[in-house]
Design an enzyme around this catalytic site. Structure first.
Site, PDB file in Angstrom:
ATOM      1  N   ASN A   1      -7.549   2.080 -15.741  1.00 14.17           N
ATOM      2  CA  ASN A   1      -7.489   3.477 -16.165  1.00 14.17           C
ATOM      3  C   ASN A   1      -6.670   4.317 -15.192  1.00 14.17           C
ATOM      4  O   ASN A   1      -6.490   3.924 -14.037  1.00 14.17           O
ATOM      5  CB  ASN A   1      -8.898   4.085 -16.204  1.00 14.17           C
ATOM      6  CG  ASN A   1      -9.840   3.319 -17.086  1.00 14.17           C
ATOM      7  OD1 ASN A   1      -9.568   3.111 -18.267  1.00 14.17           O
ATOM      8  ND2 ASN A   1     -10.950   2.883 -16.527  1.00 14.17           N
TER       9      ASN A   1
ATOM     10  N   HIS B   1      -9.908  21.618   4.646  1.00 12.97           N
ATOM     11  CA  HIS B   1     -10.331  22.248   3.390  1.00 12.97           C
ATOM     12  C   HIS B   1     -10.465  23.761   3.533  1.00 12.97           C
ATOM     13  O   HIS B   1     -10.254  24.493   2.571  1.00 12.97           O
ATOM     14  CB  HIS B   1     -11.663  21.625   2.953  1.00 12.97           C
ATOM     15  CG  HIS B   1     -12.263  22.194   1.717  1.00 12.97           C
ATOM     16  ND1 HIS B   1     -11.541  22.462   0.583  1.00 12.97           N
ATOM     17  CD2 HIS B   1     -13.545  22.537   1.430  1.00 12.97           C
ATOM     18  CE1 HIS B   1     -12.339  22.943  -0.352  1.00 12.97           C
ATOM     19  NE2 HIS B   1     -13.559  23.017   0.136  1.00 12.97           N
TER      20      HIS B   1
HETATM   21  C1  23J Z   1     -13.833  25.843  -2.760  1.00 11.81           C
HETATM   22  C2  23J Z   1     -14.314  27.115  -2.615  1.00 11.81           C
HETATM   23  C3  23J Z   1     -15.655  27.354  -2.361  1.00 11.81           C
HETATM   24  C4  23J Z   1     -16.491  26.257  -2.245  1.00 11.81           C
HETATM   25  C5  23J Z   1     -16.019  24.929  -2.384  1.00 11.81           C
HETATM   26  C6  23J Z   1     -14.699  24.758  -2.656  1.00 11.81           C
HETATM   27  C7  23J Z   1     -16.928  23.756  -2.245  1.00 11.81           C
HETATM   28  O1  23J Z   1     -18.103  23.851  -2.261  1.00 11.81           O
HETATM   29  C8  23J Z   1     -16.382  22.408  -1.986  1.00 11.81           C
HETATM   30  O2  23J Z   1     -16.515  21.488  -2.802  1.00 11.81           O
HETATM   31  O3  23J Z   1     -15.840  22.203  -0.899  1.00 11.81           O
HETATM   32  S1  23J Z   1     -18.164  26.546  -1.908  1.00 11.81           S
HETATM   33 MN    MN Z   2     -15.982  20.071  -1.180  1.00 15.96          MN
END
Ligand code: 23J
Ligand code: MN
Length: 260
Positions: free
Chosen positions: A63, A80
């Site tokens: 897939n 992140h």
């Molecule tokens: C992007 C913005 C806010 C949040 C999140 C992502 C997550 O919880 C994540 O999965 O990292 S709170």
């Molecule tokens: Mn996350």
């Protein structure tokens, strides 16, 4: 030659130690976080079959996957969040692999989270846990047991109200203590993200993401089976996919634990 590894395999085969899967199934039904409308959303899991023992591939099945990096049981890398964006080795492909394994400290707030869906773990709660279980060692995973993984279906799990999602998480005081004074590897939670549902209104907003990632620490979201772990004495292995410049990744999270 060391006997540690042969002893480990022996203990696993006798059942003295167990491998516990802390991972939720990953599929079309996997719930994903919903952000306020003004922000872009992460899509849910979808897939397209390339072939399944048919004309497109008579002897094989495979897939193509389409999903956000932060889908289901997943890893949050320091990059992140804005606070972690300038740290070195902050992406999925550059993090030192030694940091993917460590002892687990499990704080059980399942009772508190049942009566208060907005429960926040504070520094005081952590110090009280340490009075009983000992100090959280450096380079350990701090796992927050809320029993949130036992909620059935996306609606119960995401727990949306008119004012947004409601789920437990961390008070800034807890995140500061864990990152700055305990030097944990990261935090793991049973909820869709490492922050509380209402954490956008805290100071700083999303304190778990803000403080942990700013300190180079990791997040693990949508874990399960934390009720199978003792407060201390187990280890957790959580290694994300080696996605180049990746901000996070779905992964298989395993614990090795003594029988409860
Ligand atoms: C992007 C913005 C806010 C949040 C999140 C992502 C997550 O919880 C994540 O999965 O990292 S709170
Ligand atoms: Mn996350």
């Amino acid at each position: 030659m060391t006997t540690i590894l042969t002893d480990l395999i022996q203990a696993l085969s006798t059942g003295e130690l167990r491998v516990i899967d802390l991972t939720q199934p990953l599929g079309e039904q996997t719930p994903v976080i919903g952000l306020p409308d003004i922000f872009a959303q992460s899509p849910g899991f979808s897939r397209e079959t390339i072939s399944r023992y048919d004309d497109a591939g008579p002897m094989w099945y495979w897939n193509v996957l389409h999903l956000g990096e932060h889908t289901g049981t997943h890893f949050d890398a320091p990059v992140h969040w804005t606070t972690g964006k300038d740290l070195s080795n902050n992406t999925c492909d550059t993090l030192p692999v030694e940091q993917f394994i460590g002892p687990a400290c499990v704080i059980d707030v399942s009772h508190e989270s049942k009566s208060n869906h907005d429960f926040l773990l504070t520094a005081e709660h952590i110090l009280a846990w340490e009075e009983i279980n000992g100090k959280i060692p450096a380079k350990s995973w701090l796992l927050l047991r809320t029993d949130w993984s036992k909620r059935q279906g996306a609606d119960e799990f995401l727990n949306l109200s008119e004012d947004g999602p409601h789920n437990p998480g961390f008070d800034p005081s807890a995140s500061k203590l864990l990152a700055e004074e305990r030097d944990v590897l990261g935090v793991g939670v049973e909820t869709v993200g490492t922050d509380a549902g209402q954490a956008g209104a805290l100071d700083p907003p999303f304190p778990s993401h803000n403080i942990m990632h700013g300190a180079g620490k990791f997040g693990l979201a949508s874990l399960c089976n934390l009720d199978q772990l003792p407060p201390t004495g187990s280890i957790v292995i959580a290694a994300p996919l080696k996605i180049v410049d990746g901000s996070g990744s779905p992964l298989r999270v395993l614990a090795i634990a003594p029988h409860l």
